[in-house]
Design an enzyme around this catalytic site. Structure first.
Site, PDB file in Angstrom:
ATOM      1  N   HIS A   1      -0.205 -21.444 -48.843  1.00  0.00           N
ATOM      2  CA  HIS A   1      -0.379 -22.180 -47.588  1.00  0.00           C
ATOM      3  C   HIS A   1      -1.275 -23.412 -47.750  1.00  0.00           C
ATOM      4  O   HIS A   1      -1.183 -24.349 -46.969  1.00  0.00           O
ATOM      5  CB  HIS A   1      -0.938 -21.254 -46.512  1.00  0.00           C
ATOM      6  CG  HIS A   1      -0.042 -20.072 -46.254  1.00  0.00           C
ATOM      7  ND1 HIS A   1       1.214 -20.208 -45.705  1.00  0.00           N
ATOM      8  CD2 HIS A   1      -0.203 -18.758 -46.522  1.00  0.00           C
ATOM      9  CE1 HIS A   1       1.777 -19.014 -45.613  1.00  0.00           C
ATOM     10  NE2 HIS A   1       0.942 -18.117 -46.111  1.00  0.00           N
TER      11      HIS A   1
ATOM     12  N   ARG B   1      -0.337 -22.187 -17.016  1.00  0.00           N
ATOM     13  CA  ARG B   1       0.846 -21.895 -16.203  1.00  0.00           C
ATOM     14  C   ARG B   1       1.829 -20.998 -16.949  1.00  0.00           C
ATOM     15  O   ARG B   1       2.906 -20.689 -16.428  1.00  0.00           O
ATOM     16  CB  ARG B   1       1.542 -23.206 -15.825  1.00  0.00           C
ATOM     17  CG  ARG B   1       0.756 -24.048 -14.844  1.00  0.00           C
ATOM     18  CD  ARG B   1       1.389 -25.409 -14.629  1.00  0.00           C
ATOM     19  NE  ARG B   1       0.717 -26.136 -13.555  1.00  0.00           N
ATOM     20  CZ  ARG B   1       0.833 -27.448 -13.354  1.00  0.00           C
ATOM     21  NH1 ARG B   1       1.572 -28.185 -14.170  1.00  0.00           N
ATOM     22  NH2 ARG B   1       0.201 -28.024 -12.356  1.00  0.00           N
TER      23      ARG B   1
ATOM     24  N   ASP C   1      -7.496 -29.507 -18.681  1.00  0.00           N
ATOM     25  CA  ASP C   1      -7.253 -30.414 -17.555  1.00  0.00           C
ATOM     26  C   ASP C   1      -7.383 -29.643 -16.243  1.00  0.00           C
ATOM     27  O   ASP C   1      -7.835 -28.477 -16.233  1.00  0.00           O
ATOM     28  CB  ASP C   1      -5.913 -31.160 -17.719  1.00  0.00           C
ATOM     29  CG  ASP C   1      -4.692 -30.253 -17.491  1.00  0.00           C
ATOM     30  OD1 ASP C   1      -4.861 -29.055 -17.167  1.00  0.00           O
ATOM     31  OD2 ASP C   1      -3.565 -30.761 -17.643  1.00  0.00           O
TER      32      ASP C   1
ATOM     33  N   HIS D   1      -1.638 -18.745 -41.633  1.00  0.00           N
ATOM     34  CA  HIS D   1      -0.717 -19.607 -42.389  1.00  0.00           C
ATOM     35  C   HIS D   1      -1.034 -21.098 -42.267  1.00  0.00           C
ATOM     36  O   HIS D   1      -0.885 -21.838 -43.229  1.00  0.00           O
ATOM     37  CB  HIS D   1       0.729 -19.389 -41.915  1.00  0.00           C
ATOM     38  CG  HIS D   1       1.299 -18.078 -42.357  1.00  0.00           C
ATOM     39  ND1 HIS D   1       2.641 -17.857 -42.516  1.00  0.00           N
ATOM     40  CD2 HIS D   1       0.699 -16.887 -42.667  1.00  0.00           C
ATOM     41  CE1 HIS D   1       2.861 -16.611 -42.909  1.00  0.00           C
ATOM     42  NE2 HIS D   1       1.692 -15.990 -42.999  1.00  0.00           N
TER      43      HIS D   1
ATOM     44  N   CYS E   1      -4.052 -26.568 -21.010  1.00  0.00           N
ATOM     45  CA  CYS E   1      -3.507 -27.392 -19.927  1.00  0.00           C
ATOM     46  C   CYS E   1      -2.427 -26.547 -19.253  1.00  0.00           C
ATOM     47  O   CYS E   1      -2.466 -25.319 -19.349  1.00  0.00           O
ATOM     48  CB  CYS E   1      -3.007 -28.749 -20.436  1.00  0.00           C
ATOM     49  SG  CYS E   1      -1.583 -28.706 -21.540  1.00  0.00           S
ATOM     50  N   GLY E   2      -1.466 -27.157 -18.579  1.00  0.00           N
ATOM     51  CA  GLY E   2      -0.447 -26.366 -17.898  1.00  0.00           C
ATOM     52  C   GLY E   2       0.369 -25.533 -18.871  1.00  0.00           C
ATOM     53  O   GLY E   2       0.581 -24.338 -18.674  1.00  0.00           O
ATOM     54  N   THR E   3       0.830 -26.180 -19.930  1.00  0.00           N
ATOM     55  CA  THR E   3       1.640 -25.488 -20.949  1.00  0.00           C
ATOM     56  C   THR E   3       0.910 -25.320 -22.283  1.00  0.00           C
ATOM     57  O   THR E   3       1.365 -24.557 -23.133  1.00  0.00           O
ATOM     58  CB  THR E   3       2.912 -26.303 -21.254  1.00  0.00           C
ATOM     59  OG1 THR E   3       2.502 -27.594 -21.717  1.00  0.00           O
ATOM     60  CG2 THR E   3       3.795 -26.436 -20.030  1.00  0.00           C
TER      61      THR E   3
HETATM   62  C1  RB5 Z   1      -0.187 -31.442 -15.541  1.00  0.00           C
HETATM   63  O1  RB5 Z   1       0.596 -31.421 -14.399  1.00  0.00           O
HETATM   64  C2  RB5 Z   1       0.633 -30.936 -16.740  1.00  0.00           C
HETATM   65  O2  RB5 Z   1       1.613 -31.859 -17.060  1.00  0.00           O
HETATM   66  C3  RB5 Z   1      -0.270 -30.665 -17.925  1.00  0.00           C
HETATM   67  O3  RB5 Z   1      -1.223 -29.723 -17.571  1.00  0.00           O
HETATM   68  C4  RB5 Z   1       0.411 -30.102 -19.164  1.00  0.00           C
HETATM   69  O4  RB5 Z   1       1.208 -29.002 -18.855  1.00  0.00           O
HETATM   70  C5  RB5 Z   1       1.073 -31.059 -20.042  1.00  0.00           C
HETATM   71  O5  RB5 Z   1       1.557 -30.722 -21.139  1.00  0.00           O
END
Ligand code: RB5
Length: 146
Positions: free
Chosen positions: A133, A109, A8, A98, A65-67
């Site tokens: 597994h 991030r 994203d 596994h 993505c961010g996380t």
């Molecule tokens: C976008 O702001 C953020 O929510 C997305 O990148 C992600 O971290 C969602 O899980």
């Protein structure tokens, strides 16, 4: 190996660096992610990469993505997908050994670019261990049929 990559808006720069890293390792990379900085919706890209991997158009996938969480949750809604969020190389190795993860995900991030490269390399270098597994993965896919 043919690798589907998706991201994203939080991960455009990291995606481009990881794409180059993978290409330098000799892999073919297909970009299903956004290249734009405007806010967008990560489920779109999780699904695209999930469908590419489940449909055999790619051997495996990388999602950012961010996380790493939202985009992997979306990918995991596609039948046959085992997308795993990784925060370091040990996790990346173990999710292949596994869980036979067919997609790895991480957060732009959460991890820096060097850790992201370590994650991708550890995942690609690892092999599924099979044995006990296999039964557990079959049990996961059994859930999809209920
Ligand atoms: C976008 O702001 C953020 O929510 C997305 O990148 C992600 O971290 C969602 O899980």
């Amino acid at each position: 190996m043919k690798i589907a990559i998706g991201n994203d808006h939080t991960a455009v720069e990291m995606k481009l660096e990881i794409q180059k890293f993978l290409e330098d390792l000799g892999h073919e990379v297909v970009n299903y992610g956004t290249d734009a900085a405007e806010s967008c919706n990560y489920p779109i890209y999780g699904e695209k990469v999930g469908l590419a991997v489940a449909g055999g158009e790619a051997d495996c996938g990388v999602l950012i993505c961010g996380t790493g969480v939202g985009i992997s949750i979306a990918a995991n809604k596609v039948k046959g997908i085992r997308a795993a969020v990784c925060t370091d190389a040990t996790m990346a190795r173990l999710v292949k050994e596994h869980n036979d993860a067919n997609i790895i995900a991480f957060g732009a991030r959460i991890v820096g670019i060097e850790v992201a490269k370590d994650i991708v390399k550890a995942y690609l270098d690892a092999e599924f261990m099979g044995g006990r597994h296999v039964r557990r993965i079959e049990m996961i896919h059994e859930i999809e049929t209920r």
